[in-house]
Write a protein that holds these residues in place. Structure first.
Motif, PDB file in Angstrom:
ATOM      1  N   ALA A  82       0.839  -1.204   0.000  1.00 14.11           N
ATOM      2  CA  ALA A  82       0.000   0.000   0.000  1.00 14.11           C
ATOM      3  C   ALA A  82       0.871   1.250   0.000  1.00 14.11           C
ATOM      4  N   PHE A  83       1.934   1.230   0.781  1.00 16.46           N
ATOM      5  CA  PHE A  83       2.869   2.360   0.781  1.00 16.46           C
ATOM      6  C   PHE A  83       3.541   2.499  -0.580  1.00 16.46           C
ATOM      7  N   GLY A  84       3.906   1.368  -1.179  1.00 10.59           N
ATOM      8  CA  GLY A  84       4.510   1.403  -2.511  1.00 10.59           C
ATOM      9  C   GLY A  84       3.559   1.943  -3.567  1.00 10.59           C
ATOM     10  N   THR A  85       2.299   1.569  -3.476  1.00 11.46           N
ATOM     11  CA  THR A  85       1.307   2.085  -4.416  1.00 11.46           C
ATOM     12  C   THR A  85       1.152   3.592  -4.254  1.00 11.46           C
ATOM     13  N   ALA A  86       1.112   4.052  -3.029  1.00  7.73           N
ATOM     14  CA  ALA A  86       0.928   5.483  -2.779  1.00  7.73           C
ATOM     15  C   ALA A  86       2.136   6.312  -3.207  1.00  7.73           C
ATOM     16  N   ILE A  94       3.165   0.887  -9.943  1.00  8.95           N
ATOM     17  CA  ILE A  94       1.841   0.784  -9.325  1.00  8.95           C
ATOM     18  C   ILE A  94       1.249  -0.590  -9.582  1.00  8.95           C
ATOM     19  N   LEU A  95       1.423  -1.092 -10.799  1.00 10.15           N
ATOM     20  CA  LEU A  95       0.891  -2.414 -11.153  1.00 10.15           C
ATOM     21  C   LEU A  95       1.538  -3.519 -10.324  1.00 10.15           C
ATOM     22  N   ILE A  96       2.835  -3.445 -10.124  1.00 12.82           N
ATOM     23  CA  ILE A  96       3.534  -4.451  -9.316  1.00 12.82           C
ATOM     24  C   ILE A  96       3.088  -4.368  -7.858  1.00 12.82           C
ATOM     25  N   CYS A  97       2.958  -3.166  -7.340  1.00  9.60           N
ATOM     26  CA  CYS A  97       2.497  -3.010  -5.948  1.00  9.60           C
ATOM     27  C   CYS A  97       1.074  -3.508  -5.775  1.00  9.60           C
TER      28      CYS A  97
END
Length: 137
Positions: A82-86, A94-97
């Motif tokens: 979630a932190f990686g996506t943000a 974003i796709l990998i996260c």
């Protein structure tokens, strides 16, 4: 006992929000990254696709390592993804996260489902709280 039930409820909320929050912000991400509609839809559907894969591949390990250990690992993985996506600024990151979030979130809910039963007998004021917790599982 009360802390355990609140932790279960918070975990269910966290897992649900991780999936649902991408739906309203998906169009804004597509505009900012200049994505086509198909690519932005893949950002949202990556989570359930990998959640289904995780359910099949990772479920046997829940019994092998124990529910509490798996639950802690899944929550850490979900938090980091979630932190990686943000904090991501490219489509592929974003796709990998989102895929990693799906892998952890897909097995998180089945791991949580039997937890209220394993907490033992619930008496008094905690009984409605347990019912409320089970409602969302």
């Amino acid at each position: 006992m009360k802390l355990a039930l609140f932790t279960l409820m918070f975990t269910v909320l966290l897992s649900t929000l991780d999936f649902v929050m991408m739906i309203p912000i998906g169009p804004q991400i597509a505009i900012e990254l200049g994505l086509e509609v198909e690519k932005s839809a893949l950002l949202i559907t990556a989570y359930p696709i990998f959640a289904a894969i995780a359910g099949v591949l990772l479920a046997p390990y829940a019994d092998k390592f124990g529910r509490k250990t798996i639950l802690i690992m899944l929550l850490l993985t979900l938090s980091f993804s979630a932190f990686g996506t943000a904090s991501s600024d490219s489509y592929f990151s974003i796709l990998i996260c989102r895929a990693v979030a799906g892998l952890s979130g897909g097995i998180l809910m089945p791991t949580l489902s039997p937890m209220p039963v394993t907490l033992g007998r619930v008496k008094g004021k905690l009984k409605p709280l347990l019912g409320f917790c089970c409602l969302f599982l």
